[in-house]
Write a protein that holds these residues in place. Structure first.
Motif, PDB file in Angstrom:
ATOM      1  N   TYR A  13     -13.319  -1.732   8.154  1.00 58.05           N
ATOM      2  CA  TYR A  13     -11.879  -1.927   8.010  1.00 58.05           C
ATOM      3  C   TYR A  13     -11.327  -2.771   9.160  1.00 58.05           C
ATOM      4  O   TYR A  13     -10.460  -3.633   8.968  1.00 58.05           O
ATOM      5  CB  TYR A  13     -11.157  -0.575   7.977  1.00 58.05           C
ATOM      6  N   LEU A  14     -11.838  -2.527  10.355  1.00 58.14           N
ATOM      7  CA  LEU A  14     -11.335  -3.229  11.529  1.00 58.14           C
ATOM      8  C   LEU A  14     -11.687  -4.720  11.463  1.00 58.14           C
ATOM      9  O   LEU A  14     -10.823  -5.586  11.658  1.00 58.14           O
ATOM     10  CB  LEU A  14     -11.914  -2.596  12.791  1.00 58.14           C
ATOM     11  N   LEU A  15     -12.959  -5.024  11.187  1.00 51.89           N
ATOM     12  CA  LEU A  15     -13.403  -6.417  11.177  1.00 51.89           C
ATOM     13  C   LEU A  15     -12.768  -7.216  10.043  1.00 51.89           C
ATOM     14  O   LEU A  15     -12.390  -8.379  10.216  1.00 51.89           O
ATOM     15  CB  LEU A  15     -14.929  -6.486  11.060  1.00 51.89           C
ATOM     16  N   LYS A  16     -12.666  -6.590   8.873  1.00 42.57           N
ATOM     17  CA  LYS A  16     -12.171  -7.325   7.706  1.00 42.57           C
ATOM     18  C   LYS A  16     -10.647  -7.320   7.596  1.00 42.57           C
ATOM     19  O   LYS A  16     -10.047  -8.298   7.134  1.00 42.57           O
ATOM     20  CB  LYS A  16     -12.775  -6.744   6.427  1.00 42.57           C
ATOM     21  N   PHE A  17     -10.019  -6.212   8.016  1.00 39.58           N
ATOM     22  CA  PHE A  17      -8.586  -6.058   7.745  1.00 39.58           C
ATOM     23  C   PHE A  17      -7.775  -5.618   8.962  1.00 39.58           C
ATOM     24  O   PHE A  17      -6.632  -5.198   8.817  1.00 39.58           O
ATOM     25  CB  PHE A  17      -8.382  -5.019   6.631  1.00 39.58           C
ATOM     26  N   GLY A  18      -8.345  -5.706  10.160  1.00 43.01           N
ATOM     27  CA  GLY A  18      -7.664  -5.183  11.344  1.00 43.01           C
ATOM     28  C   GLY A  18      -6.269  -5.742  11.552  1.00 43.01           C
ATOM     29  O   GLY A  18      -5.388  -5.055  12.072  1.00 43.01           O
ATOM     30  N   HIS A  19      -6.027  -6.989  11.164  1.00 41.26           N
ATOM     31  CA  HIS A  19      -4.729  -7.625  11.368  1.00 41.26           C
ATOM     32  C   HIS A  19      -3.758  -7.343  10.223  1.00 41.26           C
ATOM     33  O   HIS A  19      -2.579  -7.705  10.303  1.00 41.26           O
ATOM     34  CB  HIS A  19      -4.910  -9.140  11.481  1.00 41.26           C
ATOM     35  N   CYS A  20      -4.227  -6.706   9.152  1.00 43.65           N
ATOM     36  CA  CYS A  20      -3.405  -6.510   7.957  1.00 43.65           C
ATOM     37  C   CYS A  20      -2.484  -5.292   8.105  1.00 43.65           C
ATOM     38  O   CYS A  20      -2.735  -4.398   8.916  1.00 43.65           O
ATOM     39  CB  CYS A  20      -4.296  -6.324   6.736  1.00 43.65           C
ATOM     40  N   SER A  21      -1.448  -5.273   7.274  1.00 39.73           N
ATOM     41  CA  SER A  21      -0.505  -4.156   7.267  1.00 39.73           C
ATOM     42  C   SER A  21      -0.479  -3.494   5.896  1.00 39.73           C
ATOM     43  O   SER A  21      -0.873  -4.104   4.892  1.00 39.73           O
ATOM     44  CB  SER A  21       0.905  -4.649   7.620  1.00 39.73           C
ATOM     45  N   PHE A  22      -0.024  -2.220   5.881  1.00 36.15           N
ATOM     46  CA  PHE A  22       0.125  -1.501   4.623  1.00 36.15           C
ATOM     47  C   PHE A  22       1.249  -0.475   4.795  1.00 36.15           C
ATOM     48  O   PHE A  22       1.616  -0.110   5.917  1.00 36.15           O
ATOM     49  CB  PHE A  22      -1.178  -0.810   4.212  1.00 36.15           C
ATOM     50  N   ASP A  23       1.791  -0.027   3.678  1.00 32.44           N
ATOM     51  CA  ASP A  23       2.848   0.997   3.702  1.00 32.44           C
ATOM     52  C   ASP A  23       2.225   2.357   3.427  1.00 32.44           C
ATOM     53  O   ASP A  23       1.585   2.551   2.385  1.00 32.44           O
ATOM     54  CB  ASP A  23       3.913   0.691   2.651  1.00 32.44           C
ATOM     55  N   PHE A  24       2.408   3.285   4.380  1.00 30.62           N
ATOM     56  CA  PHE A  24       1.836   4.619   4.245  1.00 30.62           C
ATOM     57  C   PHE A  24       2.955   5.622   3.963  1.00 30.62           C
ATOM     58  O   PHE A  24       3.987   5.638   4.655  1.00 30.62           O
ATOM     59  CB  PHE A  24       1.105   5.013   5.534  1.00 30.62           C
ATOM     60  N   LYS A  25       2.748   6.454   2.947  1.00 25.12           N
ATOM     61  CA  LYS A  25       3.771   7.424   2.553  1.00 25.12           C
ATOM     62  C   LYS A  25       3.689   8.653   3.448  1.00 25.12           C
ATOM     63  O   LYS A  25       2.707   9.386   3.434  1.00 25.12           O
ATOM     64  CB  LYS A  25       3.586   7.817   1.090  1.00 25.12           C
ATOM     65  N   GLU A  26       4.712   8.858   4.237  1.00 28.27           N
ATOM     66  CA  GLU A  26       4.806  10.010   5.134  1.00 28.27           C
ATOM     67  C   GLU A  26       5.981  10.852   4.651  1.00 28.27           C
ATOM     68  O   GLU A  26       7.143  10.550   4.910  1.00 28.27           O
ATOM     69  CB  GLU A  26       5.034   9.551   6.576  1.00 28.27           C
ATOM     70  N   GLY A  27       5.675  11.944   3.920  1.00 29.46           N
ATOM     71  CA  GLY A  27       6.743  12.728   3.292  1.00 29.46           C
ATOM     72  C   GLY A  27       7.358  11.915   2.167  1.00 29.46           C
ATOM     73  O   GLY A  27       6.687  11.489   1.237  1.00 29.46           O
ATOM     74  N   ARG A  28       8.671  11.681   2.289  1.00 33.39           N
ATOM     75  CA  ARG A  28       9.355  10.883   1.265  1.00 33.39           C
ATOM     76  C   ARG A  28       9.556   9.436   1.711  1.00 33.39           C
ATOM     77  O   ARG A  28      10.068   8.618   0.952  1.00 33.39           O
ATOM     78  CB  ARG A  28      10.713  11.508   0.937  1.00 33.39           C
ATOM     79  N   GLU A  29       9.174   9.137   2.947  1.00 35.31           N
ATOM     80  CA  GLU A  29       9.411   7.806   3.480  1.00 35.31           C
ATOM     81  C   GLU A  29       8.127   6.970   3.446  1.00 35.31           C
ATOM     82  O   GLU A  29       7.021   7.493   3.553  1.00 35.31           O
ATOM     83  CB  GLU A  29       9.929   7.893   4.921  1.00 35.31           C
ATOM     84  N   MET A  30       8.295   5.632   3.331  1.00 33.13           N
ATOM     85  CA  MET A  30       7.183   4.691   3.426  1.00 33.13           C
ATOM     86  C   MET A  30       7.195   4.101   4.836  1.00 33.13           C
ATOM     87  O   MET A  30       8.177   3.467   5.258  1.00 33.13           O
ATOM     88  CB  MET A  30       7.323   3.586   2.388  1.00 33.13           C
ATOM     89  N   VAL A  31       6.132   4.315   5.570  1.00 31.88           N
ATOM     90  CA  VAL A  31       6.047   3.877   6.968  1.00 31.88           C
ATOM     91  C   VAL A  31       5.143   2.653   7.053  1.00 31.88           C
ATOM     92  O   VAL A  31       3.975   2.710   6.629  1.00 31.88           O
ATOM     93  CB  VAL A  31       5.491   4.999   7.866  1.00 31.88           C
ATOM     94  N   PRO A  32       5.628   1.519   7.586  1.00 31.51           N
ATOM     95  CA  PRO A  32       4.761   0.339   7.739  1.00 31.51           C
ATOM     96  C   PRO A  32       3.716   0.582   8.836  1.00 31.51           C
ATOM     97  O   PRO A  32       4.051   1.050   9.926  1.00 31.51           O
ATOM     98  CB  PRO A  32       5.733  -0.778   8.129  1.00 31.51           C
ATOM     99  N   CYS A  33       2.469   0.249   8.538  1.00 34.15           N
ATOM    100  CA  CYS A  33       1.368   0.493   9.487  1.00 34.15           C
ATOM    101  C   CYS A  33       0.493  -0.750   9.597  1.00 34.15           C
ATOM    102  O   CYS A  33       0.358  -1.523   8.656  1.00 34.15           O
ATOM    103  CB  CYS A  33       0.503   1.662   9.023  1.00 34.15           C
ATOM    104  N   ASN A  34      -0.108  -0.914  10.762  1.00 34.81           N
ATOM    105  CA  ASN A  34      -1.114  -1.954  10.986  1.00 34.81           C
ATOM    106  C   ASN A  34      -2.486  -1.281  11.076  1.00 34.81           C
ATOM    107  O   ASN A  34      -2.630  -0.225  11.698  1.00 34.81           O
ATOM    108  CB  ASN A  34      -0.809  -2.720  12.281  1.00 34.81           C
ATOM    109  N   VAL A  35      -3.497  -1.872  10.451  1.00 35.52           N
ATOM    110  CA  VAL A  35      -4.822  -1.251  10.357  1.00 35.52           C
ATOM    111  C   VAL A  35      -5.389  -0.950  11.740  1.00 35.52           C
ATOM    112  O   VAL A  35      -5.805   0.177  12.029  1.00 35.52           O
ATOM    113  CB  VAL A  35      -5.793  -2.149   9.563  1.00 35.52           C
ATOM    114  N   ALA A  36      -5.432  -1.940  12.616  1.00 35.55           N
ATOM    115  CA  ALA A  36      -6.007  -1.730  13.952  1.00 35.55           C
ATOM    116  C   ALA A  36      -5.208  -0.696  14.737  1.00 35.55           C
ATOM    117  O   ALA A  36      -5.780   0.138  15.460  1.00 35.55           O
ATOM    118  CB  ALA A  36      -6.057  -3.049  14.716  1.00 35.55           C
ATOM    119  N   GLU A  37      -3.885  -0.730  14.589  1.00 31.39           N
ATOM    120  CA  GLU A  37      -3.042   0.206  15.311  1.00 31.39           C
ATOM    121  C   GLU A  37      -3.316   1.636  14.873  1.00 31.39           C
ATOM    122  O   GLU A  37      -3.389   2.558  15.696  1.00 31.39           O
ATOM    123  CB  GLU A  37      -1.570  -0.153  15.055  1.00 31.39           C
TER     124      GLU A  37
END
Length: 657
Positions: free
Chosen positions: A485-509
């Motif tokens: 995941y780190l090598l292929k997508f470390g710079h990419c972002s995704f939205d993670f559902k935390e409860g009822r909210e969508m939290v923007p996340c970075n793979v490496a972070e």
């Protein structure tokens, strides 16, 4: 140690297509190049070179890397040696820091032997061209007796060793070369009488032996005396840099012509090669007067699958042809045979004919191995059923060596026609021979291919893979998944559902944050190095900036390079996605896949770590020597880990849902 700036320059200059192309025949396929792998025997190319990425990968045996690691693997070089080899090719000056004693010794031994051989080749050539003895004896032999031109003599670096027993050895010592390397290369021998050095090749004309990259690894020396008590040829012994079963004389000079013409001519001796080259036939190599070996055939197989064997027309030459044919067939090569008219050999035939005449003779007289054997032996067997049966058995033995089933079938039909025998009988005999000779190897290969096919047919999507991991994968498998995941997508972002909210996340972070909070480091040292290299760069650039893959493909540790190549060239998702698309099943986008896969992989890994720590503490509880204070500490830590385990279990449950 080579300084990092120079290493960067070397990698920047290295053209992987040029470097790998010196060893195998590359064929363009789209943006990449393909070939049969030089590291294992195969018929269908699975070796891919990507000039854009600067890497190679074999999808058959799994080997992969960059231009430098290719040379390390192929030439059995250390990392610094391979870097120097690339640097020399591109004219880059190498600056080194102080090496350890072990590195100095290992590097110096091989380089000293190569340097000594290079000096000796120049010494022998100079003696041939400029010393009276060399010109009167050696040059006279090459020019008058063998008809070689000065250009040919210089091309192959031919020389002469002085007749005085120790002159070359003494001159080498005087030039600063050490006694130990004169002995290890075999240039000198030790007198039993007084322990003094004397020349192995004294009073002989010299044929330097080049390896595939052009470095001199050995010498052959031919006496011009008629004394039968003196061996006609003396050859260098096996050494750290020379293995005679792995070298083909003339291949360095012939490899381009072999690639262009897509066939190689195999002859017996040094002068056969040299005279054929002088006649304009340059796709010629020799086994250097020794019996043909499997390693030599495989070496030739990197450049072509087509071999034409030319041997003398006398009985000894014929039998030599027969011995080598089965070995060539067994390696999946196509072999044809040319017999020269008695008493010719390739050397004399090439000297007596023009290039066009030699080529025309080869075209007109070459036969496949079956026709050759039949024509050669049927005369003796005519009218004798027993001898005919023996001949059929001999032909069956050769056919049984062919690994390709279709080619075997064709030759069985042809043999049945030539020998006027029932085809089914030949099929049974060939099958019996293969069973006797190969045992279970064919079954193993069949099962291996079936396994690969089943894996392709049952490929699952990434989410299914994570569920498999959850079911009980090892630490190493989880670490590899996170690194992927780190090598292929470390710079990419995704939205993670935390409860009822969508939290923007970075793979490496997410990866570094989760692991750092609990001070978790990877157990596999290679994966740990990849993580450390990525993190160091990531902390400089910040989230969302792609970390260059060259940091891993050109890493100082070859294991990091090879692992990165494996991960970056893996194409599991493509196969799975195609399968699911054919079944009209929704295939998740990259962002959807990351939103599930990354948090789950990290959480599973943390769960694995906690389980391991709890197991260790439970084992300590069983220790009768544990003090009360120690017992209290263990119980306290167990309580803490169990609470964390409950939290992880809840998080996993949310991720699953």
């Amino acid at each position: 140690m080579i300084d990092p700036e120079t290493v960067d320059r070397i990698y920047a200059a290295a053209n992987i297509v040029d470097i790998v192309g010196d060893y195998v025949t590359l064929r363009r396929k789209g943006v990449n190049y393909v070939a049969c792998c030089p590291f294992h025997n195969e018929k269908t190319p699975s070796f891919v070179v990507s000039p854009a990425k600067g890497l190679y990968k074999c999808f058959g045996c799994g080997k992969g890397g960059n231009a430098v690691t290719f040379l390390m693997e192929h030439e059995s070089l250390t990392y610094p040696e391979a870097l120097k080899m690339v640097a020399k090719r591109y004219g880059i000056e190498v600056h080194e820091k102080e090496l350890s004693e072990e590195e100095v010794r290992r590097n110096d031994d091989r380089e000293s032997m190569f340097a000594l051989n290079g000096w000796a080749a120049e010494y022998f050539a100079n003696y041939l061209h400029h010393e009276a003895e060399g010109m009167n004896v050696g040059m006279s032999y090459f020019r008058r007796t063998r008809g070689l031109t000065d250009a040919t003599i210089r091309k192959f670096g031919l020389g002469f060793c002085p007749a005085k027993g120790d002159r070359m050895s003494q001159d080498a010592l005087a030039a600063g070369y050490k006694r130990e390397f004169l002995l290890s290369t075999g240039l000198s021998l030790v007198s039993e009488r007084d322990g003094a050095l004397y020349d192995r090749f004294r009073d002989r004309v010299i044929f330097p032996v080049h390896n595939i990259s052009g470095r001199i690894v050995a010498f052959g020396g031919r006496t011009l005396r008629t004394d039968k008590a003196v061996a006609k040829y003396q050859n260098s012994p096996e050494s750290e840099i020379y293995s005679k079963k792995r070298e083909l004389y003339g291949l360095y000079f012939a490899k381009k012509a072999i690639q262009q013409l897509n066939f190689a001519i195999l002859v017996e001796g040094y002068l056969d090669v040299i005279s054929m080259h002088q006649a304009g036939i340059e796709n010629v190599v020799s086994s250097s007067g020794t019996s043909l070996t499997t390693e030599q055939i495989r070496l030739l197989g990197r450049f072509t699958k087509n071999i034409t064997v030319i041997y003398d027309g006398d009985p000894a030459g014929i039998h030599a042809s027969l011995r080598g044919i089965d070995m060539i067939l067994k390696e999946g090569m196509n072999v044809r045979v040319v017999l020269l008219p008695e008493p010719e050999d390739p050397d004399s035939f090439a000297r007596a004919h023009t290039s066009d005449e030699v080529q025309e003779y080869i075209r007109a007289n070459e036969q496949d191995f079956l026709a050759f054997k039949a024509r050669l032996l049927l005369k003796d067997a005519e009218g004798d059923p027993i001898r005919k049966a023996a001949l059929i058995g001999d032909m069956v033995q050769s056919i049984a060596q062919i690994p390709d089933a279709i080619q075997r079938s064709v030759f069985i039909k042809e043999c049945a026609r030539i020998m006027d025998i029932d085809e089914q009988i030949l099929i049974s005999e060939v099958a019996r021979k293969r069973l006797t000779s190969s045992g279970d190897r064919e079954t193993d290969e069949f099962l291996r291919r079936q396994t690969v096919q089943r894996q392709r047919e049952t490929a699952q999507h990434e989410v299914e893979y994570v569920r498999h991991v959850e079911a009980g994968s090892s630490f190493e498998a989880l670490e590899r998944e996170i690194v992927k995941y780190l090598l292929k997508f470390g710079h990419c972002s995704f939205d993670f559902k935390e409860g009822r909210e969508m939290v923007p996340c970075n793979v490496a972070e997410v990866i570094f944050g989760e692991l750092s909070d609990d001070n978790i480091t990877f157990r596999n040292p290679v994966y740990a190095k990849i993580m450390a290299t990525y993190r160091a760069q990531w902390e400089q650039t910040g989230p969302g900036v792609e970390v260059p893959v060259r940091l891993f493909l050109n890493h100082v540790d070859p294991e990091v390079c090879n692992t990165a190549v494996d991960i970056l060239t893996a194409d599991d998702n493509y196969v799975a996605s195609e399968l699911w698309r054919r079944k009209e099943v929704h295939v998740e986008s990259e962002a959807e896949m990351l939103a599930v896969g990354v948090p789950k992989a990290v959480t599973l890994y943390k769960s694995k770590v906690i389980d391991s720590l709890i197991k260790e503490l439970n084992a300590r509880l069983a220790d009768d020597t544990l003090s009360d204070a120690g017992l209290e500490e263990v119980l306290r830590r167990l309580d803490g880990y169990n609470r964390v385990k409950v939290q992880i279990a809840r998080k996993l449950q949310r991720l699953i849902l």
